[in-house]
Design a protein around this motif. Structure first.
Motif, PDB file in Angstrom:
ATOM      1  N   LYS A   1       6.931 -13.796 -56.328  1.00  0.00           N
ATOM      2  CA  LYS A   1       7.106 -12.482 -55.692  1.00  0.00           C
ATOM      3  C   LYS A   1       5.794 -11.706 -55.681  1.00  0.00           C
TER       4      LYS A   1
ATOM      5  N   ALA B   1       9.558 -17.117 -60.634  1.00  0.00           N
ATOM      6  CA  ALA B   1      10.080 -16.222 -59.587  1.00  0.00           C
ATOM      7  C   ALA B   1       9.249 -14.947 -59.511  1.00  0.00           C
TER       8      ALA B   1
ATOM      9  N   SER C   1      12.659 -17.123 -47.323  1.00  0.00           N
ATOM     10  CA  SER C   1      13.169 -18.012 -48.375  1.00  0.00           C
ATOM     11  C   SER C   1      14.157 -17.285 -49.285  1.00  0.00           C
ATOM     12  N   GLN C   2      13.894 -16.042 -49.581  1.00  0.00           N
ATOM     13  CA  GLN C   2      14.807 -15.280 -50.440  1.00  0.00           C
ATOM     14  C   GLN C   2      16.141 -15.020 -49.744  1.00  0.00           C
ATOM     15  N   GLN C   3      16.068 -14.753 -48.454  1.00  0.00           N
ATOM     16  CA  GLN C   3      17.296 -14.530 -47.691  1.00  0.00           C
ATOM     17  C   GLN C   3      18.131 -15.811 -47.643  1.00  0.00           C
TER      18      GLN C   3
ATOM     19  N   TYR D   1       8.142 -15.682 -47.674  1.00  0.00           N
ATOM     20  CA  TYR D   1       8.835 -15.336 -48.912  1.00  0.00           C
ATOM     21  C   TYR D   1      10.157 -14.632 -48.609  1.00  0.00           C
ATOM     22  N   LYS D   2      10.111 -13.683 -47.710  1.00  0.00           N
ATOM     23  CA  LYS D   2      11.326 -12.942 -47.367  1.00  0.00           C
ATOM     24  C   LYS D   2      12.385 -13.866 -46.786  1.00  0.00           C
TER      25      LYS D   2
ATOM     26  N   TRP E   1      13.819 -23.622 -46.579  1.00  0.00           N
ATOM     27  CA  TRP E   1      13.223 -22.441 -47.215  1.00  0.00           C
ATOM     28  C   TRP E   1      12.610 -21.447 -46.244  1.00  0.00           C
TER      29      TRP E   1
END
Length: 117
Positions: free
Chosen positions: A11, A7, A23-25, A20-21, A79
């Protein structure tokens, strides 16, 4: 511990990207069952490619390409938006990164190269 390392690496490498943003959301809203469904979708797509490899079909066969498209779609569905160029780059990473390569090679010798092709 390993998950934390991966992780942190993700990041550091991609933290500023929209993918990335996104997928994190999405991940923040997922249950354990959702994550299991996402992993299953990815493995089912990989199995399509694996079946093509085991059948001796070329990497650009309709069967292998259906698996590749299912893989790309599962990334988009679960994702982040994964366009064809991004998917091509992921395929190269799967071959070049020893961890991803080992994941594919554990399923069949030559699968990492076949996926990349």
């Amino acid at each position: 511990m390993t998950q934390d390392i991966h992780a942190a690496e993700a990041k550091a490498r991609w933290g500023e990207t929209d993918a990335y943003k996104d997928s994190q959301q999405r991940l923040a809203g997922y249950s354990k069952e959702d994550i299991a469904k996402a992993q299953l979708a990815m493995q089912e797509a990989t199995n399509l490619v694996l079946n093509a490899l085991k059948a001796g079909l070329p990497a650009d066969s309709s069967e292998a390409m259906a698996g590749a498209e299912a893989h790309r779609k599962s990334i988009t569905d679960w994702w982040y938006e994964c366009n064809y160029e991004m998917h091509k780059n992921l395929a190269q990473m799967y071959l070049q990164d020893p961890r991803f390569k080992a994941h594919y090679e554990s399923q069949a010798v030559g699968l990492a190269q076949f996926v990349s092709d």
